[in-house]
Design an enzyme around this catalytic site. Sequence first.
Site, PDB file in Angstrom:
ATOM      1  N   HIS A  21       0.841  -1.311   0.031  1.00 22.25           N
ATOM      2  CA  HIS A  21       0.084   0.072  -0.020  1.00 22.25           C
ATOM      3  C   HIS A  21       0.720   1.353  -0.065  1.00 22.25           C
ATOM      4  CE1 HIS A  21      -3.157   2.788   1.940  1.00 22.25           C
ATOM      5  NE2 HIS A  21      -3.409   2.826   0.774  1.00 22.25           N
ATOM      6  N   LYS A  70       4.917   3.251   6.970  1.00 21.67           N
ATOM      7  CA  LYS A  70       3.632   3.681   7.738  1.00 21.67           C
ATOM      8  C   LYS A  70       3.559   2.737   9.177  1.00 21.67           C
ATOM      9  CE  LYS A  70       1.171   3.525   3.747  1.00 21.67           C
ATOM     10  NZ  LYS A  70      -0.190   3.631   3.030  1.00 21.67           N
ATOM     11  N   THR A  72       5.204   0.750  12.066  1.00 20.57           N
ATOM     12  CA  THR A  72       6.386   0.588  12.940  1.00 20.57           C
ATOM     13  C   THR A  72       7.290  -0.628  12.881  1.00 20.57           C
ATOM     14  OG1 THR A  72       5.123   2.081  14.564  1.00 20.57           O
ATOM     15  CG2 THR A  72       7.156   0.780  15.440  1.00 20.57           C
ATOM     16  N   GLN A  87      11.823  -0.709  -0.248  1.00 15.45           N
ATOM     17  CA  GLN A  87      12.471   0.331  -0.712  1.00 15.45           C
ATOM     18  C   GLN A  87      13.081   0.186  -2.288  1.00 15.45           C
ATOM     19  OE1 GLN A  87      15.938   2.737  -1.694  1.00 15.45           O
ATOM     20  NE2 GLN A  87      16.192   0.656  -1.328  1.00 15.45           N
TER      21      GLN A  87
END
Length: 170
Positions: A21, A70, A72, A87
Amino acid sequence: MGDFVTQIGESFIGSGPNAAHVNTVLGAKGGHVEAAWVASLAQPKRGHTPFVVVLKPGLPVKPFTLFVNKATILGDRHAELTWGAAQAGVAKGVADAVATGVVASERVGELLLVAAVWVDPKANDAEAVFANNAKATLRALAAGAAGEPGLEAVLAARVRPENPFFPPEA
């Protein structure tokens, strides 16, 4: 650069814990997006460390992109999948957006991108996380460029909202 209107995009690709997402905010240097970009980079919070997206160490993607997680970070594997596979997927998605003209290549030096990325702490497949984040990033940027979703789609979906945590009743 004053003629560039900030583009906001969203995309959800895949299913299960390896889904992606991604929310994107693409804006001009010297504007509000730059202020948010720099402030976020300069003020990390425990479990949330924004960083510049790279295609390879020392080779940041263009437009410069800030990765904001988004979720933790919960453990070494989650960190590895977030900072590694997700990433890299975001980097590929941004580069694909430039290569395909979704983001104009002649303007990349004038723009900054914030990519807010969800990686499920239960994710377990690096290749799926990579592929889903690449597709989600490209799709979010394309949606932002096209001004999607259209109002008709939004109004039609209001009848029964749903998401991966609140599926419609069968």
